[in-house]
Design an enzyme around this catalytic site. Structure first.
Site, PDB file in Angstrom:
ATOM      1  N   SER A  24     -14.126   6.544  -5.611  1.00  0.00           N
ATOM      2  CA  SER A  24     -13.480   5.237  -5.811  1.00  0.00           C
ATOM      3  C   SER A  24     -12.638   5.250  -7.088  1.00  0.00           C
ATOM      4  CB  SER A  24     -14.518   4.120  -5.871  1.00  0.00           C
ATOM      5  OG  SER A  24     -15.499   4.399  -6.858  1.00  0.00           O
ATOM      6  N   ASN A 111     -25.613   0.539  -9.998  1.00  0.00           N
ATOM      7  CA  ASN A 111     -25.637  -0.655  -9.143  1.00  0.00           C
ATOM      8  C   ASN A 111     -25.454  -1.947  -9.947  1.00  0.00           C
ATOM      9  OD1 ASN A 111     -26.140   1.236  -7.235  1.00  0.00           O
ATOM     10  ND2 ASN A 111     -28.272   0.653  -6.855  1.00  0.00           N
ATOM     11  N   THR A 156       6.427 -36.074   9.979  1.00  0.00           N
ATOM     12  CA  THR A 156       5.208 -35.664  10.675  1.00  0.00           C
ATOM     13  C   THR A 156       5.716 -34.941  11.921  1.00  0.00           C
ATOM     14  OG1 THR A 156       5.045 -37.666  12.003  1.00  0.00           O
ATOM     15  CG2 THR A 156       3.911 -37.706   9.879  1.00  0.00           C
ATOM     16  N   HIS A 157       4.994 -33.936  12.363  1.00  0.00           N
ATOM     17  CA  HIS A 157       5.417 -33.136  13.527  1.00  0.00           C
ATOM     18  C   HIS A 157       6.814 -32.530  13.346  1.00  0.00           C
ATOM     19  CE1 HIS A 157       2.138 -35.276  15.690  1.00  0.00           C
ATOM     20  NE2 HIS A 157       2.593 -36.327  15.025  1.00  0.00           N
ATOM     21  N   SER A 278      22.641  -9.999   2.178  1.00  0.00           N
ATOM     22  CA  SER A 278      22.427  -9.207   3.383  1.00  0.00           C
ATOM     23  C   SER A 278      23.259  -7.945   3.280  1.00  0.00           C
ATOM     24  CB  SER A 278      22.856 -10.024   4.599  1.00  0.00           C
ATOM     25  OG  SER A 278      23.138  -9.154   5.680  1.00  0.00           O
ATOM     26  N   LYS A 284      25.918 -14.160   3.427  1.00  0.00           N
ATOM     27  CA  LYS A 284      24.538 -14.630   3.368  1.00  0.00           C
ATOM     28  C   LYS A 284      23.918 -14.647   1.981  1.00  0.00           C
ATOM     29  CE  LYS A 284      21.877 -14.920   6.483  1.00  0.00           C
ATOM     30  NZ  LYS A 284      20.716 -14.670   7.307  1.00  0.00           N
ATOM     31  N   ASN A 286      19.982 -15.124   1.017  1.00  0.00           N
ATOM     32  CA  ASN A 286      18.682 -15.263   1.695  1.00  0.00           C
ATOM     33  C   ASN A 286      17.550 -15.666   0.743  1.00  0.00           C
ATOM     34  OD1 ASN A 286      19.781 -14.494   4.178  1.00  0.00           O
ATOM     35  ND2 ASN A 286      19.500 -12.317   3.703  1.00  0.00           N
ATOM     36  N   GLU A 291      10.297 -16.427   1.123  1.00  0.00           N
ATOM     37  CA  GLU A 291       9.764 -15.800   2.337  1.00  0.00           C
ATOM     38  C   GLU A 291       8.589 -14.879   2.014  1.00  0.00           C
ATOM     39  OE1 GLU A 291      13.150 -14.926   5.497  1.00  0.00           O
ATOM     40  OE2 GLU A 291      13.827 -14.482   3.478  1.00  0.00           O
ATOM     41  N   TYR A 318     -28.475  -2.821  -2.801  1.00  0.00           N
ATOM     42  CA  TYR A 318     -27.149  -2.191  -2.861  1.00  0.00           C
ATOM     43  C   TYR A 318     -26.956  -1.220  -1.702  1.00  0.00           C
ATOM     44  CZ  TYR A 318     -23.191   0.647  -4.262  1.00  0.00           C
ATOM     45  OH  TYR A 318     -21.986   1.302  -4.259  1.00  0.00           O
ATOM     46  N   GLN A 323     -18.791  -0.608  -2.104  1.00  0.00           N
ATOM     47  CA  GLN A 323     -17.678  -0.039  -2.862  1.00  0.00           C
ATOM     48  C   GLN A 323     -16.330  -0.502  -2.272  1.00  0.00           C
ATOM     49  OE1 GLN A 323     -17.931   4.107  -4.321  1.00  0.00           O
ATOM     50  NE2 GLN A 323     -16.243   4.539  -2.934  1.00  0.00           N
ATOM     51  N   LYS A 326     -13.569  -3.343  -3.706  1.00  0.00           N
ATOM     52  CA  LYS A 326     -12.617  -3.281  -4.809  1.00  0.00           C
ATOM     53  C   LYS A 326     -11.162  -3.470  -4.424  1.00  0.00           C
ATOM     54  CE  LYS A 326     -16.018  -1.507  -7.405  1.00  0.00           C
ATOM     55  NZ  LYS A 326     -16.833  -1.282  -6.193  1.00  0.00           N
TER      56      LYS A 326
HETATM   57  N1  ARG Z   1     -18.626   3.316  -7.025  1.00  0.00           N
HETATM   58  C1  ARG Z   1     -19.760   2.543  -6.669  1.00  0.00           C
HETATM   59  C2  ARG Z   1     -19.320   1.157  -6.146  1.00  0.00           C
HETATM   60  O1  ARG Z   1     -18.231   0.841  -6.368  1.00  0.00           O
HETATM   61  C3  ARG Z   1     -20.644   2.332  -7.850  1.00  0.00           C
HETATM   62  C4  ARG Z   1     -22.074   2.139  -7.521  1.00  0.00           C
HETATM   63  C5  ARG Z   1     -22.625   3.358  -6.921  1.00  0.00           C
HETATM   64  N2  ARG Z   1     -24.023   3.328  -6.800  1.00  0.00           N
HETATM   65  C6  ARG Z   1     -24.661   4.232  -6.119  1.00  0.00           C
HETATM   66  N3  ARG Z   1     -25.944   4.163  -6.096  1.00  0.00           N
HETATM   67  N4  ARG Z   1     -24.046   5.184  -5.458  1.00  0.00           N
HETATM   68  O2  ARG Z   1     -20.052   0.429  -5.549  1.00  0.00           O
END
Ligand code: ARG
Length: 458
Positions: A24, A111, A156-157, A278, A284, A286, A291, A318, A323, A326
C-alpha cells in the site's frame, strides 16, 4: 533487499507478485506526516511510563525528525517490499538509530497505528474542507447581497413556476453548503477519538497511558473498546457520506451554471478564465469547469459505495481488506477540495444577465398563483380560486395575451371578485414583494435571511 519486520516465523521470501499485490506504500505514503506525528506521541508516552528510557525516546524522536526532513525534501526512498508507510518509516528508523528504533513499536500494532493515521488525516481534511465551505458560503452571501434587486423565474419541473429573487436562489445553495459544513463538523466529533493503544485488537499488558497520547495529539477522547478501535472504518464512511452529499449539492449548482450559460437561457456568463474553447468550433466557449464539478460527483459517490461494500459483512476485528479504504478516501478528499477551490473562484467571476432574467421572470403566466391568492384573500376557497385562475390562463393563452394584457372586463367575466386592483398583484416585482412569509422570496425576507446567515457564519 530490506528485511521485513515480521520475517521471524517465515522461512521463504515473499513472492514478488504478492509484494506487488499487497503493498500500500504507493498510496499510503500520503500518510507519512501523520504516521510520524503518531509515533512521536507514542514514544513520549512510552518514556513517561518507564517502558522505554528517556534516552531511547530522544533518539527515536530525533530519528523520526530526520526522516520527516528527508521525506519533505524528497530524499526518502519508499520501498515496496516494506509494504506500507508504517513499516517503511520504522525500518528507516531502525536503520538510523539501531536497537532503540526497535522499541518504538512496543505496545502498538499496525492495526491501531493505521486507524490512528487515518483519523489524523481525516481530521485535517475535514477542517480544510470546512474552511473552504465557509469561504463558499460567504461568497454566495456576498453575491446574494450584491444582486438583491435581480428577478428571475423560479422553476419546478424545469418549467417556469413563480418569479423569485436571484438572491433567494443563491441563498438556497448557501443554506445547503451550510448544512454540509455542519455535517462535516459533526462527523469530526466522532473522528477525533484516539484509537491508538488498542494494539492488535485486545489491548496490552504493558502499562500504557492512552489519555496522555490523546492529549499530545489533541484528540477529544479515547476509544472505549480495543476491538472496535481496530475494526471500524465508520469515520471514513461518514466522511465520504458528507462528501457525497456535498457533491450532490454542488453538482446541482454546476448544472444550473451550465444550463444558464447556454444561449437558450442566456442568464449567466462565465469569465474567459473559467471557460475553455473547442478544438473544432471557433465560436464556442464551453463551461468545462462547471461540467467537471458536476462530473466529478460520480467518483465521490463511487468512493462511498466502495467503502460501504468493502466493510459489509467483515468479521471483527482487523482484516486486510480494510487497506482498500485508502485510495477512495484520498481521491474523495482531493476531489472535494479541488471542486470547492474551483467553485469559489468561478463564482467570483460570474456575471448575471439581469435584464434577460427579469424579462423571462414575467413570461409564461408566472404570476397566475398571485391571482389565485388574490381570490383567496377575497374569501374564495383555494380550490375554486385555482379553478377560476386556470380558466383565465387558458383564455389568455387562447387569445394570445399575457396576464397583464387582459382588461378588467375580461377578468370580471371569470369572477366578480376581481377588481381593477388586480394589476397591482400580477406585476412581477409586486408578486415577488408580496411573498413576505418567513423564508419567502420578498426582498425584506431575503435581506433578513442573509443577515441571519452571516451571523451564523461568525
Ligand atoms: N497497510 C495496512 C492497512 O492499510 C496496515 C495494517 C496492516 N496490518 C496487518 N496486520 N497486516 O490496513
Amino acid at each position: 533487499m530490506a528485511k521485513k519486520p515480521w520475517a521471524g516465523r517465515f522461512t521463504e521470501a515473499t513472492s514478488k507478485g504478492v509484494e506487488k499485490f499487497t503493498e500500500s506504500i504507493s498510496f499510503d505514503k500520503r500518510l507519512w506526516k501523520y504516521d510520524i506525528e503518531g509515533s512521536v506521541a507514542h514514544a513520549r508516552m512510552l518514556a513517561r511510563q518507564g517502558i522505554i528510557s528517556k534516552k531511547e525516546c530522544d533518539r527515536i524522536v530525533s530519528g523520526l525528525k530526520e526522516i520527516h526532513r528527508e521525506i519533505e525534501q524528497g530524499l526518502f526512498v519508499f520501498r515496496e517490499e516494506l509494504e506500507d508507510i508504517h513499516m517503511n518509516i520504522e525500518s528507516a528508523l531502525i536503520g538510523k538509530i539501531g536497537d532503540a528504533g526497535g522499541k518504538l513499536h512496543t505496545a502498538r500494532s499496525r492495526n491501531d497505528q493505521v486507524a490512528l493515521d487515518i483519523r489524523l488525516y481525516l481530521r485535517d481534511r475535514t477542517r480544510e474542507i470546512s474552511g473552504l465551505l465557509l469561504g463558499l458560503e460567504k461568497e454566495l452571501a456576498d453575491m446574494a447581497e450584491k444582486n438583491l434587486g435581480v428577478m428571475m423565474p423560479g422553476y419546478t419541473h424545469t418549467q417556469r413556476a413563480q418569479p423569485v429573487l436571484l438572491s433567494h436562489h443563491m441563498m438556497a445553495y448557501a443554506q445547503m453548503f451550510d448544512r454540509d459544513r455542519q455535517r462535516f463538523s459533526d462527523a469530526l466529533k466522532r473522528i477525533n477519538i484516539l484509537p491508538l493503544g488498542a494494539c492488535a485488537l485486545a489491548g496490552t499488558s504493558l502499562p500504557i497511558d492512552r489519555a496522555f497520547v490523546a492529549e499530545l495529539l489533541k484528540f477529544d477522547g479515547v476509544s472505549e473498546n480495543s476491538i472496535d478501535s481496530v475494526s471500524d472504518r465508520d469515520g471514513v464512511i461518514e466522511f465520504l457520506a458528507c462528501s457525497a452529499i456535498f457533491m450532490s449539492h454542488i453538482s446541482r449548482l454546476a448544472e444550473e451554471l451550465v444550463l444558464w450559460s447556454s444561449e437558450e437561457f442566456f442568464f449567466v456568463s462565465m469569465s474567459d478564465a473559467h471557460t475553455t474553447g473547442s478544438s473544432i468550433m471557433p465560436q464556442k466557449k464551453n463551461p468545462d469547469v462547471a461540467e467537471l464539478m458536476r462530473g466529478k460527483t460520480g467518483r465521490v459517490y463511487g468512493s462511498l459505495v466502495s467503502l460501504l461494500t468493502m466493510m459489509k459483512g467483515l468479521p471483527l476485528s482487523y482484516n486486510r481488506d480494510m487497506q482498500e479504504d485508502k485510495e477512495p478516501i484520498f481521491d474523495a478528499a482531493e476531489t472535494v477540495t479541488a471542486v470547492l477551490t474551483n467553485a469559489a473562484e468561478l463564482l467570483t467571476r460570474v456575471t448575471f444577465n439581469s435584464e434577460r432574467m427579469a424579462k423571462v421572470a414575467g413570461d409564461g403566466y408566472s404570476t397566475a398563483t398571485d391571482i389565485a391568492e388574490y381570490l383567496v384573500r377575497k374569501g374564495l376557497p383555494v380550490r375554486q380560486a385555482h379553478e377560476i385562475t386556470g380558466r383565465i390562463v387558458r383564455y389568455a393563452i387562447e387569445s394570445g395575451k399575457g396576464l397583464t394584457d387582459l382588461t378588467p372586463q375580461e377578468y370580471k367575466a371569470y369572477s366578480s371578485l376581481i377588481g381593477s386592483d388586480i394589476y397591482d398583484f400580477i406585476d412581477v416585482r409586486a408578486s415577488i414583494n408580496s411573498k413576505t412569509s418567513f423564508g419567502g422570496t420578498s426582498p425584506a425576507r431575503v435581506k433578513e435571511q442573509i443577515k441571519r446567515f452571516r451571523k451564523r457564519l461568525r
